[in-house]
Design an enzyme around this catalytic site. Structure first.
Site, PDB file in Angstrom:
ATOM      1  N   SER A  45       0.816  -1.224   0.000  1.00  0.00           N
ATOM      2  CA  SER A  45       0.000   0.000   0.000  1.00  0.00           C
ATOM      3  C   SER A  45       0.846   1.270   0.000  1.00  0.00           C
ATOM      4  O   SER A  45       2.042   1.261   0.303  1.00  0.00           O
ATOM      5  CB  SER A  45      -0.962   0.036   1.195  1.00  0.00           C
ATOM      6  OG  SER A  45      -0.402   0.757   2.265  1.00  0.00           O
ATOM      7  N   VAL A  46       0.162   2.366  -0.292  1.00  0.00           N
ATOM      8  CA  VAL A  46       0.743   3.714  -0.292  1.00  0.00           C
ATOM      9  C   VAL A  46       1.349   4.050   1.070  1.00  0.00           C
ATOM     10  O   VAL A  46       2.246   4.881   1.181  1.00  0.00           O
ATOM     11  CB  VAL A  46      -0.373   4.735  -0.676  1.00  0.00           C
ATOM     12  CG1 VAL A  46      -1.451   4.818   0.395  1.00  0.00           C
ATOM     13  CG2 VAL A  46       0.176   6.115  -0.994  1.00  0.00           C
ATOM     14  N   LYS A  47       0.841   3.393   2.106  1.00  0.00           N
ATOM     15  CA  LYS A  47       1.246   3.737   3.469  1.00  0.00           C
ATOM     16  C   LYS A  47       2.655   3.301   3.817  1.00  0.00           C
ATOM     17  O   LYS A  47       3.205   3.734   4.834  1.00  0.00           O
ATOM     18  CB  LYS A  47       0.245   3.134   4.454  1.00  0.00           C
ATOM     19  CG  LYS A  47      -1.122   3.768   4.366  1.00  0.00           C
ATOM     20  CD  LYS A  47      -1.040   5.228   4.716  1.00  0.00           C
ATOM     21  CE  LYS A  47      -2.405   5.816   4.898  1.00  0.00           C
ATOM     22  NZ  LYS A  47      -2.338   7.078   5.622  1.00  0.00           N
ATOM     23  N   ASP A  48       3.255   2.458   2.976  1.00  0.00           N
ATOM     24  CA  ASP A  48       4.667   2.108   3.191  1.00  0.00           C
ATOM     25  C   ASP A  48       5.529   3.361   3.186  1.00  0.00           C
ATOM     26  O   ASP A  48       6.553   3.441   3.852  1.00  0.00           O
ATOM     27  CB  ASP A  48       5.169   1.185   2.068  1.00  0.00           C
ATOM     28  CG  ASP A  48       4.600  -0.219   2.165  1.00  0.00           C
ATOM     29  OD1 ASP A  48       3.761  -0.457   3.043  1.00  0.00           O
ATOM     30  OD2 ASP A  48       5.011  -1.072   1.348  1.00  0.00           O
TER      31      ASP A  48
END
Ligand SMILES: Cc1ncc(COP(=O)(O)O)c(C=O)c1O
Length: 330
Positions: A45-48
Site C-alpha cells: 500500500s501507499v502507506k509504506d
C-alpha cells in the site's frame, strides 16, 4: 535514471511505483487518466511511504531505538508498513485497528507479528474506547512508546511531498491538469498536492471523501456533522483531524460505498487492476473531474490518481457477491 538491481532490505524498495494509463475504465470520459499503482509497494500500500519516512525520522531524532515500541491507529495499511519497519529495526509493533477491518488485513498483520488492539468501529469518537481515542490514551499511558499519530502529524504529508509528488511530476513529465485522490489522513493528497502545485500552480487538487465522513461538510461549509457508518476502508473520518491542509484542496467530492465498490469491481474486470475500495472511489472521482474540467473548457484533461491498496485485501468483502448483496450494494 535506471532502476536499482537489488535493494538493501525491504524498506529500500518503497516507492517508484508504476504509473499506468487507464483505458477501458475511462472510455468515453474524454480525458487521459493515469493511476499510480501504490499497491505495488513492498507491503502492498501507499502507506509504506509514511511508515518508512516517519520511522527513519524518529531514529534520526533519537525518539526510536532498537528494542522500542511503535504504537499507531490504522485502517490496516499503515500498520503493515510499520510492521515492515519494526522487523527491519527490531521494534515491537502495537496497532489499534477496528474490529470491522477486513479479515485479510487482520490476518496479514498477525502474520507479521503485530500485536493488535481491536476496537469496536461503531463506538462514537468521543467514547474513550473508540478508534479515535484508544491510541491516544495508550500513548499517554506508555510515554516510552513511539506514537507517530498519522492523523495529526504533518510528517505524514511530508513523506508524500518528498516522494509521491516528485515521482508523479517526473512520470507525467510535468503535464498534469488535475490530481484526484481519496482523503483519509490527508497525507497523500496534501503532500503530493503541495509538491505539484509548487511546480505548476494551475494543477487542481481534488479530494474524494466517503458519504458518512465529516470532511465533506467541513470543507464546503465549515460545518461539523454527525458521522455515519460507511464501508470504504482508509478514507474519511469521524472527526476533524490535524493532518489535512484543507486550504490546499481545490474541491472535494462525496462518494457512496456503492459507487466506490462498483467502480472497484469494474476496474478489475476492465483493466485487470485488482485494487481496493478507495481505488474505486478514486476512479469514480476521475470520471467526475473529467466532466467538470471539460465543461470548464479543458478539452482532454490529463488526470492523475493513485490506487492505494490491493483488491486481495478485500476478497471477502468488495469482491464477494454475497457480502455485497448482504449490504444492499449489488
Ligand atoms: C486503502 C486506503 N486508501 C486511501 C487511504 C488514504 O490515504 P491518506 O491517509 O494519505 O489520506 C488510506 C489511508 O489509510 C488507505 O488505507
Amino acid at each position: 535514471m535506471t532502476a536499482p538491481r537489488t535493494f538493501d532490505g525491504l524498506p529500500a524498495a518503497v516507492g517508484w511505483t508504476p504509473m499506468v494509463r487507464l483505458r477501458r475504465s475511462v472510455e468515453g470520459a474524454g480525458c487521459e487518466a493515469f493511476a499510480k499503482l501504490e499497491f505495488l509497494n513492498p507491503m502492498g500500500s501507499v502507506k509504506d511511504r509514511i511508515a518508512r519516512f516517519m520511522v527513519e525520522r524518529a531514529f534520526e531524532r533519537g525518539e526510536l531505538r532498537p528494542g522500542g515500541t511503535i504504537l499507531e491507529s490504522s485502517s490496516g495499511n499503515t500498520a503493515m508498513g510499520l510492521a515492515m519497519m519494526a522487523i527491519e529495526h527490531g521494534l515491537r509493533c502495537v496497532m489499534v485497528v477496528r474490529r470491522q477491518t477486513s479479515q485479510e488485513k487482520l490476518d496479514c498483520l498477525r502474520a507479521m507479528g503485530v500485536e493488535l488492539v481491536l476496537v469496536d468501529g461503531d463506538l462514537p469518537p468521543e467514547d474513550p474506547e473508540s478508534y479515535n481515542q484508544k491510541a491516544r490514551r495508550l500513548a499517554e499511558e506508555h510515554p516510552d512508546w513511539w506514537f507517530p499519530d498519522q492523523h495529526n502529524n504533518r510528517e505524514n504529508s511530508e513523506a508524500h511531498y518528498r516522494t509521491t509528488g516528485p515521482e508523479i511530476w517526473e512520470q507525467m513529465e510535468g503535464r498534469i491538469d488535475a490530481l484526484v485522490a481519496g482523503i483519509g489522513t490527508g497525507g497523500t493528497i496534501c503532500g503530493t498536492g503541495r509538491y505539484l502545485k509548487e511546480r505548476d500552480p494551475s494543477i487542481r487538487v481534488i479530494a474524494v471523501d466517503p458519504e458518512g465522513s465529516v470532511f465533506f461538510d467541513w470543507y464546503h461549509q465549515h460545518r461539523l456533522v454527525e458521522p455515519r457508518r460507511y464501508l470504504i476502508e482508509g478514507l474519511g473520518d469521524e472527526e476533524i483531524i490535524g493532518c489535512p491542509e484543507f486550504e490546499l484542496i481545490d474541491d472535494m467530492l462525496r462518494v457512496t460505498d456503492r459507487e466506490a465498490f462498483l467502480a472497484t469491481r469494474e476496474l478489475a474486470r476492465t483493466e485487470g487492476i485488482l485494487a481496493g475500495g478507495s481505488s474505486g472511489a478514486a476512479l469514480w472521482g476521475v470520471r467526475r473531474v473529467a466532466r467538470t474540467l471539460r465543461a470548464q473548457g479543458i478539452e482532454r484533461p490529463r488526470i492523475v490518481t493513485l490506487f492505494p491498496d490491493s483488491g486481495s485485501r478485500y476478497l471477502s468483502t468488495i469482491f464477494s457477491d454475497r457480502w455485497m448483496a448482504d449490504h444492499g450494494l449489488l
